[in-house]
Design an enzyme around this catalytic site. Structure first.
Site, PDB file in Angstrom:
ATOM      1  N   SER A 254       0.591  -1.194  -0.240  1.00 49.30           N
ATOM      2  CA  SER A 254       0.403  -0.175   0.156  1.00 49.30           C
ATOM      3  C   SER A 254       0.772   1.350  -0.068  1.00 49.30           C
ATOM      4  CB  SER A 254      -1.189  -0.068   1.624  1.00 49.30           C
ATOM      5  OG  SER A 254       0.146   0.409   1.996  1.00 49.30           O
ATOM      6  N   LYS A 255       0.227   2.197   0.070  1.00 45.79           N
ATOM      7  CA  LYS A 255       0.749   3.515  -0.568  1.00 45.79           C
ATOM      8  C   LYS A 255       1.906   3.785   1.115  1.00 45.79           C
ATOM      9  CE  LYS A 255      -2.205   7.020  -2.510  1.00 45.79           C
ATOM     10  NZ  LYS A 255      -3.747   5.907  -2.245  1.00 45.79           N
ATOM     11  N   ARG A 256       1.392   2.889   2.287  1.00 42.57           N
ATOM     12  CA  ARG A 256       2.645   3.215   3.229  1.00 42.57           C
ATOM     13  C   ARG A 256       4.006   2.387   3.363  1.00 42.57           C
ATOM     14  NH1 ARG A 256       2.090  -0.532   6.790  1.00 42.57           N
ATOM     15  NH2 ARG A 256       0.228  -1.625   5.820  1.00 42.57           N
ATOM     16  N   HIS A 257       3.941   1.559   1.853  1.00 38.78           N
ATOM     17  CA  HIS A 257       5.081   1.503   1.293  1.00 38.78           C
ATOM     18  C   HIS A 257       6.188   1.998   0.451  1.00 38.78           C
ATOM     19  CE1 HIS A 257       3.147  -2.136   2.678  1.00 38.78           C
ATOM     20  NE2 HIS A 257       3.936  -2.527   3.476  1.00 38.78           N
TER      21      HIS A 257
END
Ligand code: GLU
Length: 495
Positions: A254-257
């Protein structure tokens, strides 16, 4: 069997790694089987679907160079390929299910359904979903109410007490108790639009899709879809639910990565071939020891047997490595054309957006070989070669000083530099330049490394830079001399 598969995105967001992986595997599978790859837009969620996402889909695939055989833009015998243009079809098939007793009208309001949910939650009930009250309304009575205009949905009447089986190419045999399937899901909404489930099943059938390769998150919908095929009297397609794509921490990517939308990778300066090559390896293994594949090579090797059950881990570093490899495979001309927009956008040739003059263009083309070997993203180019277009800002005097040396010796070193810089810039190749400066260092009794360091900082503005000799050749003798003079003044007077 005639293989037909599809990518069926909902245009509710930007194209991202997961979607592209699904599309790519479908594309490769179709090509490996001499089949057809179809694009279908699943835009039944009218509130979340947007034209800009459809445009993003087209732009992304054009950039990637992946083409579908049939789709909304290029047509085909099974169109239209956009679900919002197929409403009448879904209504017809919903009616068919109503008529053969596999579906029923539901008159429950959204408020009532929400109230049931809240009551169950308060009672810590394990039951979820619709409580099936309208399933018991006499069908004739229900049809009358629906015909008179009463707001209603159409729900699937899941055959209870049975078990649904299907085979997944990757996961093997799967069994699901019908009583555990989402209770009587809505097929047609109050506004007459279908839900994902109805539209997806009807279209896969009508478009003669033989294989459904889709993300594993859809696995829980598949028993329901198989039930629907049975209710219609149709044969379900073959299924293959693709391994999940995770971040390094084992959680769904996800965008967190980091970047996940293809647009972001594109802006950073990834090459489409590098992205495709890497994405094709997310959950599949082809040939031991071979890492670089063209799209054709992938298509020749792809098979469902080569998919891995284990989730794929997205490794940003590995993708960077791929990008570097693909950058090095480009010819000078190709690389120049690819990097130019980044340079123009960054204002390398004046203000942002300014195209290069013929002379700047020549410098640009000559500069690229200096950075090509270590380049990871195209977007890094302008910053790396900016010193060839305008005088770099010089760092504080300490930065000029070689290891174990001091300011006074560095001033001396730069004085030597001043004497040799013009002839050095005129030496036509690296090998001779190296011999020349080695000889000068020896003659002057200084270490080669010590002589080079302040010169490098004077010319490029940094201790770490593209190769010095090549830079000097591009700048020419006069400019190189001026830069050494400027640096000498700066450190002598500590400006
Ligand atoms: N529209 C669904 C999606 O957005 C398609 C899932 C499927 O392939 O059946 O991914």
């Amino acid at each position: 069997m005639k293989v037909r598969d599809r990518y069926a995105p909902s245009p509710t967001g930007l194209q991202h790694i997961g979607g592209i992986r699904t599309a790519l595997f479908n594309y490769l599978f179709a090509r490996s089987q001499n089949g057809k790859f179809v694009l279908r837009l699943e835009d039944t969620d009218r509130t979340r679907s947007e034209d800009c996402y459809v445009q993003n889909l087209y732009d992304t695939f054009e950039w990637l160079g992946v083409k579908w055989d049939e789709g909304p833009d290029n047509g085909g015998a099974f169109g239209p390929y956009v679900q919002s243009e197929r409403s009448a079809l879904y209504q017809k098939y919903a009616r068919e299910l109503l008529e053969n007793g596999h579906a029923y009208y539901c008159f429950c309001s959204a408020e009532r359904i929400e109230k049931v949910r809240q009551e169950r939650e308060a009672a810590h009930s394990s039951e979820t979903g619709y409580d099936r009250v309208c399933r018991n309304i006499d069908p004739k009575e229900a049809a009358k109410r629906a015909d008179s205009g009463e707001a209603c949905t159409v729900r699937l009447k899941i055959p209870l007490g049975e078990t649904t089986h299907f085979h997944d190419h990757l996961l093997g045999g799967i069994e699901w108790k019908n009583d555990d399937v989402n209770p009587d899901p809505v097929l047609l909404k109050t506004d007459g639009f279908p839900t994902y489930h109805l539209a997806n099943v009807v279209d896969d059938h009508l478009m003669e899709i033989s294989h459904v390769l889709r993300a594993q998150e859809w696995l829980s919908s598949t028993p329901l879809h198989v039930i629907m095929y049975r209710c219609f009297g149709w044969t379900p397609p073959e299924y293959c639910h693709l391994p999940m794509v995770m971040g390094q921490d084992g959680k769904k990517l996800s965008k967190r990565h980091g970047a996940t939308s293809i647009d972001e990778f594109r802006k950073q300066g990834y090459l489409p071939d590098a992205l495709l090559n890497y994405i094709a390896l997310l959950g599949a293994s082809y040939e031991e020891g071979k890492e670089i594949y063209t799209l054709d090579e992938l298509a020749q090797r792809f098979s469902l047997e080569k998919l891995n059950k284990a989730p794929a881990v997205f490794d940003y570093k590995k993708l960077e490595w791929y990008n570097g490899q693909y950058i090095r495979m480009k010819s000078g001309e190709e690389l120049s054309a690819l990097c130019l927009p980044y340079a123009v956008g960054a204002g390398l040739f004046g203000e942002k957006g300014k195209e290069p003059s013929p002379q700047q263009r020549a410098v640009f083309t000559a500069a690229l070989p200096l950075v090509k070997e270590r380049l990871v993203f195209l977007g890094e180019v302008p910053e790396k070669i900016a010193y060839l277009f305008s005088e770099p800002e010089l760092p504080p005097a300490d930065e000029f000083i070689p290891k174990k040396s001091d300011l006074a010796s560095t001033i001396e070193l730069l004085r030597h530099g001043l004497e040799i810089i013009k002839p050095l810039a005129q030496v036509p190749n690296d090998e001779d330049a190296e011999n020349f400066i080695k000889a000068e260092a020896e003659k002057r009794g200084v270490k080669l490394g010590d002589l080079m360091m302040p010169l490098r900082v004077a010319i490029t503005g940094s201790r770490v830079s593209p190769p010095l000799f090549g830079s000097l050749r591009i700048l020419g003798a006069e400019l190189s001399l001026a830069r050494v003079q400027r640096a000498l003044e700066k450190i002598t007077f500590r400006l």
